[in-house]
Design an enzyme around this catalytic site. Structure first.
Site, PDB file in Angstrom:
ATOM      1  N   ARG A 105     -16.627   9.960  15.782  1.00 12.03           N
ATOM      2  CA  ARG A 105     -15.668   8.878  15.481  1.00 12.03           C
ATOM      3  C   ARG A 105     -16.408   7.677  14.895  1.00 12.03           C
ATOM      4  O   ARG A 105     -15.898   6.999  14.014  1.00 12.03           O
ATOM      5  CB  ARG A 105     -14.864   8.487  16.730  1.00 12.03           C
TER       6      ARG A 105
ATOM      7  N   TYR B  41       3.487  -0.414  -3.178  1.00 11.98           N
ATOM      8  CA  TYR B  41       3.882   0.880  -2.618  1.00 11.98           C
ATOM      9  C   TYR B  41       4.831   0.653  -1.440  1.00 11.98           C
ATOM     10  O   TYR B  41       4.564  -0.182  -0.573  1.00 11.98           O
ATOM     11  CB  TYR B  41       2.625   1.637  -2.180  1.00 11.98           C
TER      12      TYR B  41
ATOM     13  N   ASP C 295      -4.915  -2.213  -4.691  1.00  8.19           N
ATOM     14  CA  ASP C 295      -4.607  -0.810  -4.418  1.00  8.19           C
ATOM     15  C   ASP C 295      -4.752  -0.081  -5.753  1.00  8.19           C
ATOM     16  O   ASP C 295      -3.918  -0.216  -6.640  1.00  8.19           O
ATOM     17  CB  ASP C 295      -3.183  -0.677  -3.858  1.00  8.19           C
TER      18      ASP C 295
ATOM     19  N   LYS D 274      -4.272  11.273  -3.232  1.00 13.74           N
ATOM     20  CA  LYS D 274      -3.706  11.428  -4.565  1.00 13.74           C
ATOM     21  C   LYS D 274      -4.774  11.951  -5.539  1.00 13.74           C
ATOM     22  O   LYS D 274      -5.131  13.103  -5.466  1.00 13.74           O
ATOM     23  CB  LYS D 274      -3.078  10.107  -5.013  1.00 13.74           C
TER      24      LYS D 274
HETATM   25  C1  LIG Z   1       0.421   7.303  -1.381  1.00 13.29           C
HETATM   26  C2  LIG Z   1       0.058   5.872  -1.555  1.00 13.29           C
HETATM   27  C3  LIG Z   1      -0.384   5.092  -0.460  1.00 13.29           C
HETATM   28  C4  LIG Z   1      -0.414   5.640   0.959  1.00 13.29           C
HETATM   29  O1  LIG Z   1      -1.329   6.656   1.137  1.00 13.29           O
HETATM   30  P1  LIG Z   1      -1.167   7.854   2.215  1.00 13.29           P
HETATM   31  O2  LIG Z   1      -2.419   8.630   2.005  1.00 13.29           O
HETATM   32  O3  LIG Z   1       0.078   8.589   1.890  1.00 13.29           O
HETATM   33  O4  LIG Z   1      -1.097   7.214   3.561  1.00 13.29           O
HETATM   34  C5  LIG Z   1      -0.745   3.788  -0.701  1.00 13.29           C
HETATM   35  N1  LIG Z   1      -0.681   3.246  -1.940  1.00 13.29           N
HETATM   36  C6  LIG Z   1      -0.249   3.960  -2.998  1.00 13.29           C
HETATM   37  C7  LIG Z   1      -0.177   3.297  -4.339  1.00 13.29           C
HETATM   38  C8  LIG Z   1       0.130   5.286  -2.849  1.00 13.29           C
HETATM   39  O5  LIG Z   1       0.572   5.970  -3.914  1.00 13.29           O
END
Ligand SMILES: *Cc1c(COP(=O)(O)O)cnc(C)c1O
Length: 371
Positions: free
Chosen positions: A47, A99, A171, A195
């Site tokens: 962890r 998001y 982000d 992603k």
């Molecule tokens: C999917 C996404 C997130 C969140 O990520 P998870 O891995 O689903 O928790 C945050 N910001 C953007 C722009 C995203 O597309």
């Protein structure tokens, strides 16, 4: 090193014990202590740290040009660590088009915890400046935005926010490689590695990269191992593997998306196409300045609203009707019904994550589904 070379090599080393070219996956949760009681090999309990997680953090940090990174079990877990590093009474400025999950996290969890927040359209610099308060500690930027692909001028917003003494988070989930937020003034970069980094819709993850190793990042680091929302060694291994092809995939995603956007913008049943690569897009000029190519995400509005949009999604064959993005396979999504009550997505809007199929096949598929 250039970005393609960094993507292949950053975070990777030949395993000294075996000569393995691909890193072994270290499933052990605990590591041996030296006879005198120290941990000279640097690992104690998984962890706190794990070799695969460390490789991933070094790799993505090097790729973004940061000083350090902290990996989490999801993008949302990574976002949460940033908010948890703030204190009650602090004020956050967030892009109104952030998001959906991030806005919801702020409203439903962190408001109760005493964080103050304002949601503003950061593509309007005046509005961003006016929303700053003496207690503003952090600004959350996101570009291109979801699902309308709005473009925020990162350098201009960072300048305004820094004047107020706050830090800027970007982000960068939708535009890894294509956009270099640290060069444009961001202090922290967030990725949902679920992603494009993972790239194959088979692993969940998130990471916070910091431009410098300061006290704020140390707080995020301690939340990582005290909070324990850490990724598994195998997940770290998969994400770092995904990174090796990321620059080439982003290039191909962008090339395909440009062709699909072009096609849709000329289709008689489509009223609007949201893609920053199109000259008619209101953010095109800023996007051309701050992105190398325009990415693999786009959305479009079907003329006859919700039912027509649902019917396109029902007739599509190569695209999969599913949420998420960034994988090799193309996805189509009716965003308004996924987000549910309170959504600001137009009812006739479909969001596309353009994959790595041949663009001609994708265009033909959309053409038949539009009818
Ligand atoms: C999917 C996404 C997130 C969140 O990520 P998870 O891995 O689903 O928790 C945050 N910001 C953007 C722009 C995203 O597309």
């Amino acid at each position: 090193m250039k970005i393609e070379t960094l993507a292949v090599h950053a975070g990777h080393a030949i395993d000294p014990a075996t000569g393995a070219v691909s890193s072994p996956i270290h499933l052990s949760t605990t590591f041996e202590r030296d006879t005198e009681g120290t941990y000279s090999r640097g690992f104690m309990y998984t962890r706190n740290n794990n070799p695969n997680r460390q490789e991933l953090e070094h790799g993505i940090s090097a790729l973004e040009g940061g000083a350090a990174a902290a990996a989490f079990a999801s993008g949302t877990g990574a976002s949460m660590s940033i908010f948890q590093a703030l204190a009650p009474g602090d004020h956050i400025l967030a892009h109104v088009d952030a998001y959906y999950g991030t806005s919801r996290l702020l409203r439903e969890v962190f408001q109760r915890w005493g964080l103050d927040m304002s949601f503003v359209d950061m593509s309007d610099l005046r509005a961003a400046e006016k929303a700053l308060r003496p207690k503003t500690k952090l600004a959350w930027m996101e570009t291109p935005s979801n699902p309308l692909l709005k473009i925020v001028d990162l350098a201009a917003v960072a300048k305004i926010v820094h004047t107020a003494g706050a830090i800027c988070v970007c982000d960068n989930t939708w535009a890894p490689i294509l956009q270099r937020p640290f060069d444009l003034g961001a202090d922290l970069i967030l990725h949902s590695t679920t992603k494009y980094f993972g790239g194959h819709c088979d692993v969940l993850g998130g990471i916070v990269v910091s431009k410098v190793e300061n006290d704020f990042f140390q707080r995020i680091r301690s939340i990582q191992y005290e909070g324990g929302a850490v990724p598994s060694p195998f997940d770290c291994w998969l994400i770092l593997r995904g990174m090796r092809t990321l620059p080439w995939r982003m290039r191909a995603h962008s090339e395909n998306a440009m062709k699909v956007a072009d096609f849709l913008s000329r289709h008689r049943k489509v009223s609007r196409v949201h893609y920053p690569g199109l000259k008619a897009h209101p953010g095109h000029e800023i996007a051309a300045k701050q992105m190398s190519t325009f990415g693999g995400m786009l959305s479009f509005e079907v003329k006859d609203g919700r039912d027509a949009a649902m019917s396109v999604a029902a007739k599509i064959k190569i695209f999969t009707r599913a949420t998420s993005l960034g994988g090799v396979e193309s996805l189509i999504e009716h965003r308004a019904s996924i987000e549910g009550a309170g959504t600001t997505s137009p009812e006739g809007l479909l969001r596309l994550s353009i994959g790595l199929e041949n663009a001609e096949d994708l265009i033909e598929d959309l053409d038949q589904a539009l009818g």
